[in-house]
Scaffold this active site. Sequence first.
Site, short mmCIF file in Angstrom:
data_model
loop_
_atom_site.label_atom_id
_atom_site.label_comp_id
_atom_site.label_asym_id
_atom_site.label_seq_id
_atom_site.Cartn_x
_atom_site.Cartn_y
_atom_site.Cartn_z
N SER A 138 0.88 -1.23 -0.20
CA SER A 138 -0.13 -0.04 0.00
C SER A 138 0.87 1.18 0.10
O SER A 138 1.86 1.18 0.51
CB SER A 138 -0.69 0.21 1.34
OG SER A 138 -1.52 1.07 1.37
N TYR A 191 -0.58 -0.51 10.04
CA TYR A 191 -0.72 -1.21 9.06
C TYR A 191 0.33 -0.80 7.87
O TYR A 191 0.98 -2.00 7.21
CB TYR A 191 -2.14 -0.42 8.34
CG TYR A 191 -2.45 -0.91 6.91
CD1 TYR A 191 -3.18 -2.26 6.44
CD2 TYR A 191 -2.39 0.08 6.05
CE1 TYR A 191 -3.45 -2.51 5.35
CE2 TYR A 191 -2.50 -0.33 4.70
CZ TYR A 191 -3.37 -1.56 4.27
OH TYR A 191 -3.43 -1.62 2.93
N LYS A 196 2.68 -3.80 6.24
CA LYS A 196 3.10 -4.16 4.75
C LYS A 196 4.43 -3.59 4.46
O LYS A 196 5.14 -4.48 3.75
CB LYS A 196 2.03 -2.94 4.09
CG LYS A 196 0.62 -3.28 4.02
CD LYS A 196 0.08 -4.24 3.30
CE LYS A 196 -1.34 -4.59 3.30
NZ LYS A 196 -1.49 -5.77 2.59
N1 NAD Z 1 -8.79 -1.08 -1.51
C1 NAD Z 1 -7.65 -0.20 -1.35
O1 NAD Z 1 -7.92 0.91 -1.65
C2 NAD Z 1 -6.46 -0.83 -1.34
C3 NAD Z 1 -5.28 0.10 -1.05
C4 NAD Z 1 -3.97 -0.30 -0.98
C5 NAD Z 1 -3.76 -1.59 -0.52
N2 NAD Z 1 -4.84 -2.51 -0.60
C6 NAD Z 1 -4.58 -3.92 -0.16
O2 NAD Z 1 -5.02 -4.75 -1.12
C7 NAD Z 1 -5.62 -6.09 -0.58
C8 NAD Z 1 -7.02 -6.28 -0.90
O3 NAD Z 1 -7.76 -5.19 -0.62
P1 NAD Z 1 -9.38 -4.95 -0.78
O4 NAD Z 1 -9.78 -3.67 -0.97
O5 NAD Z 1 -10.00 -6.19 -1.58
O6 NAD Z 1 -9.53 -5.52 1.17
P2 NAD Z 1 -10.68 -6.39 1.70
O7 NAD Z 1 -10.93 -6.02 3.00
O8 NAD Z 1 -12.23 -6.19 0.61
O9 NAD Z 1 -10.15 -8.01 1.35
C9 NAD Z 1 -9.43 -8.39 2.04
C10 NAD Z 1 -9.81 -9.67 2.58
O10 NAD Z 1 -8.75 -10.38 3.20
C11 NAD Z 1 -9.54 -11.41 3.96
N3 NAD Z 1 -8.76 -11.73 5.37
C12 NAD Z 1 -8.51 -11.15 6.36
N4 NAD Z 1 -7.93 -11.75 7.26
C13 NAD Z 1 -7.61 -13.11 6.77
C14 NAD Z 1 -7.00 -14.12 7.05
N5 NAD Z 1 -6.36 -14.22 8.45
N6 NAD Z 1 -6.97 -15.25 6.08
C15 NAD Z 1 -7.43 -14.94 5.11
N7 NAD Z 1 -8.06 -14.15 4.60
C16 NAD Z 1 -8.15 -12.99 5.53
C17 NAD Z 1 -10.89 -10.53 4.56
O11 NAD Z 1 -11.75 -11.68 4.96
C18 NAD Z 1 -11.04 -10.06 3.06
O12 NAD Z 1 -11.75 -10.86 2.20
C19 NAD Z 1 -5.24 -6.07 1.01
O13 NAD Z 1 -3.89 -6.54 1.26
C20 NAD Z 1 -5.24 -4.43 1.08
O14 NAD Z 1 -4.44 -4.19 2.21
C21 NAD Z 1 -6.12 -2.22 -0.90
#
Ligand code: NAD
Length: 334
Positions: free
Chosen positions: A125, A149, A153
């Site tokens: 991120s 966080y 990361k």
């Molecule tokens: N959406 C954004 O704006 C954004 C920005 C930067 C980084 N990210 C990163 O991208 C990735 C996906 O983002 P997203 O928006 O789809 O997030 P999201 O929260 O919708 O999806 C993350 C998923 O991880 C699962 N999860 C959590 N703990 C877990 C565990 N212990 N074992 C297995 N699964 C687990 C959750 O149930 C969820 O379905 C994440 O790593 C997030 O940190 C997202």
Amino acid sequence: MNVLIIGAAGMIGRKLTEAILRDGGLAGRKVAALHLADVVAPTAPDAPGIAVTAEAADLAAPGTAARLVAGKPDVIFHLAAIVSGQAEVDLDLGLAINLDGTRALLDAIRAHGPGYCPRVVFTSSIAVFGAPFPEVIPDDFAPSPRTSYGAQKLIGEILVSDFSRRGLLDGVSLRLPTICIRPGAPNAAASGFFSGILREPLQGLPAVLPVERDVRHWFASPRSAVGFLLHAAAMDTGPLGHRRALNLPGVAATVGDQIAALERVAGRRAVELIRPEHDPMVAEIVAGWPRAFAPERALALGFTAERDFDAIITAHVEDELGGRIPVLEGAGGT
Ligand SMILES: NC(=O)c1ccc[n+]([C@@H]2O[C@H](COP(=O)([O-])OP(=O)(O)OC[C@H]3O[C@@H](n4cnc5c(N)ncnc54)[C@H](O)[C@@H]3O)[C@@H](O)[C@H]2O)c1
């Protein structure tokens, strides 16, 4: 080839699943098997010619990572995470999932020994960067997170680079911009309003704006996020050298730019549904976030994103609203 998505039930995971099944291939090879894992049970869509399986699995629980990689998937997308707000409130939970879960995955890959070197795409991120930083962050700017966080990361990125250097895996860490417009119901994330002030008015529903209009931030659409992941799975990692983490392309936009784009796409009525209601806590958090990047390495490596905010809204209208704009059709009713 065999593909594993961990965090498959999340917003990006579901869209990535759809894209892989639609394309039927990845990195120029046919996908024979796709395994979906998430602590929330993912659904396994039917896909002719591809064996799709799904399981509820907690990556941080002992034994889970080893089980998930037992079949030696060729490509592993590691998306599982506790997001920023929750990781700040609950340090133990963030460490357990964002750090220990990532370590468990990398160790499980390593345990297979020589001869197994999967492509690992890790979603990092822009939260790895903390203020003070320049208005436009260059590729060589040192990460210095100001949230737990972001710190978790960054440690994940460093491990992905080190394990890649040792030839234990072939990793790419993607520092995703804030993904906007996030589909679905509003959530409690501090960044949630960036999507809410567009998503709700497009539907004819009211939305609250907690910050000033001059707040500037770095965005890409969910469609671009999926594009980044697919490209990272297919790219030649040779040019990355030992620096396996990438700042990605996006759109630098102020809240005012977002609202102007909303008006161009969806008209004045959509904009009138946005009610300013200052929230000092959200404003303070957002003030410490990066505003723009010059992602030269990623651009040279072929990563692409939208060029303006109108395109981000249009992608949402096409991908989530079937090409319709409900507020223009009189939806809502305030
Ligand atoms: N959406 C954004 O704006 C954004 C920005 C930067 C980084 N990210 C990163 O991208 C990735 C996906 O983002 P997203 O928006 O789809 O997030 P999201 O929260 O919708 O999806 C993350 C998923 O991880 C699962 N999860 C959590 N703990 C877990 C565990 N212990 N074992 C297995 N699964 C687990 C959750 O149930 C969820 O379905 C994440 O790593 C997030 O940190 C997202």
